[in-house]
Design a protein around this motif. Structure first.
Motif, PDB file in Angstrom:
ATOM      1  N   ALA A  15       0.831  -1.210   0.000  1.00  0.00           N
ATOM      2  CA  ALA A  15       0.000   0.000   0.000  1.00  0.00           C
ATOM      3  C   ALA A  15       0.864   1.257   0.000  1.00  0.00           C
ATOM      4  CB  ALA A  15      -0.932  -0.006   1.211  1.00  0.00           C
ATOM      5  N   LEU A  16       1.939   1.272   0.773  1.00  0.00           N
ATOM      6  CA  LEU A  16       2.824   2.443   0.809  1.00  0.00           C
ATOM      7  C   LEU A  16       3.497   2.678  -0.537  1.00  0.00           C
ATOM      8  CD1 LEU A  16       4.460   2.095   4.336  1.00  0.00           C
ATOM      9  CD2 LEU A  16       2.716   3.739   3.603  1.00  0.00           C
ATOM     10  N   LEU A  17       3.913   1.608  -1.198  1.00  0.00           N
ATOM     11  CA  LEU A  17       4.523   1.760  -2.525  1.00  0.00           C
ATOM     12  C   LEU A  17       3.512   2.293  -3.539  1.00  0.00           C
ATOM     13  CD1 LEU A  17       6.722  -1.453  -2.679  1.00  0.00           C
ATOM     14  CD2 LEU A  17       7.534   0.903  -2.856  1.00  0.00           C
ATOM     15  N   LEU A  18       2.278   1.836  -3.472  1.00  0.00           N
ATOM     16  CA  LEU A  18       1.259   2.317  -4.401  1.00  0.00           C
ATOM     17  C   LEU A  18       0.880   3.770  -4.120  1.00  0.00           C
ATOM     18  CD1 LEU A  18      -0.994  -0.850  -4.720  1.00  0.00           C
ATOM     19  CD2 LEU A  18       0.655   0.047  -6.373  1.00  0.00           C
ATOM     20  N   VAL A  19       0.818   4.143  -2.853  1.00  0.00           N
ATOM     21  CA  VAL A  19       0.546   5.546  -2.511  1.00  0.00           C
ATOM     22  C   VAL A  19       1.716   6.425  -2.954  1.00  0.00           C
ATOM     23  CG1 VAL A  19       0.256   7.156  -0.572  1.00  0.00           C
ATOM     24  CG2 VAL A  19      -1.075   5.044  -0.655  1.00  0.00           C
ATOM     25  N   ALA A  20       2.940   5.959  -2.744  1.00  0.00           N
ATOM     26  CA  ALA A  20       4.113   6.723  -3.201  1.00  0.00           C
ATOM     27  C   ALA A  20       4.088   6.882  -4.714  1.00  0.00           C
ATOM     28  CB  ALA A  20       5.402   6.021  -2.769  1.00  0.00           C
ATOM     29  N   PHE A  26       1.356  12.473  -9.326  1.00  0.00           N
ATOM     30  CA  PHE A  26       0.767  13.796  -9.095  1.00  0.00           C
ATOM     31  C   PHE A  26       1.816  14.896  -9.244  1.00  0.00           C
ATOM     32  CE2 PHE A  26      -0.449  17.289  -6.257  1.00  0.00           C
ATOM     33  CZ  PHE A  26      -1.639  17.663  -6.877  1.00  0.00           C
ATOM     34  N   VAL A  27       2.992  14.673  -8.683  1.00  0.00           N
ATOM     35  CA  VAL A  27       4.077  15.651  -8.809  1.00  0.00           C
ATOM     36  C   VAL A  27       4.465  15.834 -10.273  1.00  0.00           C
ATOM     37  CG1 VAL A  27       6.531  16.031  -8.281  1.00  0.00           C
ATOM     38  CG2 VAL A  27       4.968  15.319  -6.483  1.00  0.00           C
ATOM     39  N   ALA A  28       4.522  14.755 -11.019  1.00  0.00           N
ATOM     40  CA  ALA A  28       4.847  14.847 -12.449  1.00  0.00           C
ATOM     41  C   ALA A  28       3.767  15.616 -13.202  1.00  0.00           C
ATOM     42  CB  ALA A  28       5.003  13.454 -13.040  1.00  0.00           C
ATOM     43  N   ALA A  29       2.514  15.383 -12.869  1.00  0.00           N
ATOM     44  CA  ALA A  29       1.426  16.098 -13.535  1.00  0.00           C
ATOM     45  C   ALA A  29       1.469  17.583 -13.223  1.00  0.00           C
ATOM     46  CB  ALA A  29       0.082  15.507 -13.113  1.00  0.00           C
ATOM     47  N   VAL A  30       1.789  17.931 -11.989  1.00  0.00           N
ATOM     48  CA  VAL A  30       1.933  19.349 -11.636  1.00  0.00           C
ATOM     49  C   VAL A  30       3.090  19.960 -12.414  1.00  0.00           C
ATOM     50  CG1 VAL A  30       2.554  20.922  -9.749  1.00  0.00           C
ATOM     51  CG2 VAL A  30       0.855  19.145  -9.373  1.00  0.00           C
ATOM     52  N   MET A  42      10.107  18.115 -20.350  1.00  0.00           N
ATOM     53  CA  MET A  42      10.563  16.772 -20.694  1.00  0.00           C
ATOM     54  C   MET A  42      11.199  16.007 -19.532  1.00  0.00           C
ATOM     55  SD  MET A  42      11.837  16.713 -24.539  1.00  0.00           S
ATOM     56  CE  MET A  42      12.107  14.996 -24.323  1.00  0.00           C
ATOM     57  N   HIS A  43      12.172  16.585 -18.875  1.00  0.00           N
ATOM     58  CA  HIS A  43      13.009  15.803 -17.967  1.00  0.00           C
ATOM     59  C   HIS A  43      12.391  15.532 -16.592  1.00  0.00           C
ATOM     60  CE1 HIS A  43      16.687  13.911 -16.797  1.00  0.00           C
ATOM     61  NE2 HIS A  43      16.812  14.708 -15.774  1.00  0.00           N
ATOM     62  N   PRO A  44      11.996  16.545 -15.822  1.00  0.00           N
ATOM     63  CA  PRO A  44      11.507  16.242 -14.460  1.00  0.00           C
ATOM     64  C   PRO A  44      10.280  15.326 -14.414  1.00  0.00           C
ATOM     65  CG  PRO A  44      12.036  18.563 -14.658  1.00  0.00           C
ATOM     66  CD  PRO A  44      12.101  17.984 -16.037  1.00  0.00           C
ATOM     67  N   PRO A  45       9.253  15.560 -15.256  1.00  0.00           N
ATOM     68  CA  PRO A  45       8.129  14.628 -15.199  1.00  0.00           C
ATOM     69  C   PRO A  45       8.500  13.215 -15.627  1.00  0.00           C
ATOM     70  CG  PRO A  45       7.436  16.680 -16.194  1.00  0.00           C
ATOM     71  CD  PRO A  45       8.923  16.734 -16.080  1.00  0.00           C
ATOM     72  N   ALA A  46       9.417  13.090 -16.571  1.00  0.00           N
ATOM     73  CA  ALA A  46       9.836  11.751 -16.990  1.00  0.00           C
ATOM     74  C   ALA A  46      10.490  11.007 -15.833  1.00  0.00           C
ATOM     75  CB  ALA A  46      10.787  11.842 -18.175  1.00  0.00           C
ATOM     76  N   LEU A  47      11.290  11.699 -15.047  1.00  0.00           N
ATOM     77  CA  LEU A  47      11.903  11.065 -13.874  1.00  0.00           C
ATOM     78  C   LEU A  47      10.860  10.661 -12.848  1.00  0.00           C
ATOM     79  CD1 LEU A  47      15.101  13.221 -13.300  1.00  0.00           C
ATOM     80  CD2 LEU A  47      14.953  10.886 -14.121  1.00  0.00           C
ATOM     81  N   ALA A  48       9.888  11.538 -12.597  1.00  0.00           N
ATOM     82  CA  ALA A  48       8.849  11.221 -11.613  1.00  0.00           C
ATOM     83  C   ALA A  48       7.995  10.043 -12.080  1.00  0.00           C
ATOM     84  CB  ALA A  48       7.986  12.443 -11.355  1.00  0.00           C
ATOM     85  N   PHE A  49       7.664  10.005 -13.371  1.00  0.00           N
ATOM     86  CA  PHE A  49       6.899   8.870 -13.890  1.00  0.00           C
ATOM     87  C   PHE A  49       7.700   7.579 -13.802  1.00  0.00           C
ATOM     88  CE2 PHE A  49       4.287  11.962 -16.507  1.00  0.00           C
ATOM     89  CZ  PHE A  49       3.128  11.761 -15.773  1.00  0.00           C
ATOM     90  N   THR A  50       9.005   7.652 -14.031  1.00  0.00           N
ATOM     91  CA  THR A  50       9.842   6.457 -13.942  1.00  0.00           C
ATOM     92  C   THR A  50       9.909   5.943 -12.507  1.00  0.00           C
ATOM     93  OG1 THR A  50      11.150   7.241 -15.807  1.00  0.00           O
ATOM     94  CG2 THR A  50      12.132   5.531 -14.433  1.00  0.00           C
TER      95      THR A  50
END
Length: 121
Positions: A15-20, A26-30, A42-50
């Protein structure tokens, strides 16, 4: 009927991994909404999605390993393919955007000049 009840000490990390993962998405979308230009987006959201993908993959490995009572590594294929395809896609998109910015009549942003000399036809 298959008993799918897992102990709490397995469910809590999953559950903690899924919430993280949700927090990282959410951070990537912002970041995508907040940044102004394509190159900044390009770069910061790609890192957050990864990182979010890694969290989901690890949660999947923990959950299915506990459920099957053996090491379930089939979810690694997802992250291996993402690790191979995301950089290639990012490079292709950035090169296309750079070419488009250089050849447009009114560039939206300052881009560096090409390193090669223009051909004399």
């Amino acid at each position: 009927m298959l008993n799918t009840a897992l102990p709490w000490w397995i469910e809590v990390p999953v559950a903690l991994l899924l919430v993280a993962s949700g927090v990282f998405v959410f951070v990537a979308a912002v970041g995508v909404v907040r940044f102004k230009t394509f190159f900044m987006r390009m770069h910061p959201p790609a890192l957050a999605f990864t990182i979010a993908s890694w969290c989901v993959t690890l949660a999947s490995i923990v959950y299915f390993s506990a459920l099957e009572q053996s090491l379930a590594l089939h979810a690694w294929l997802i992250i291996i393919f993402l690790s191979m395809t995301v950089p290639v896609t990012t490079i292709m998109l950035s090169r296309a955007a750079l070419f488009r910015s250089r050849t447009s009549a009114a560039p939206e942003e300052r881009v560096p000049p090409s390193l090669s000399r223009p051909r004399e036809d």
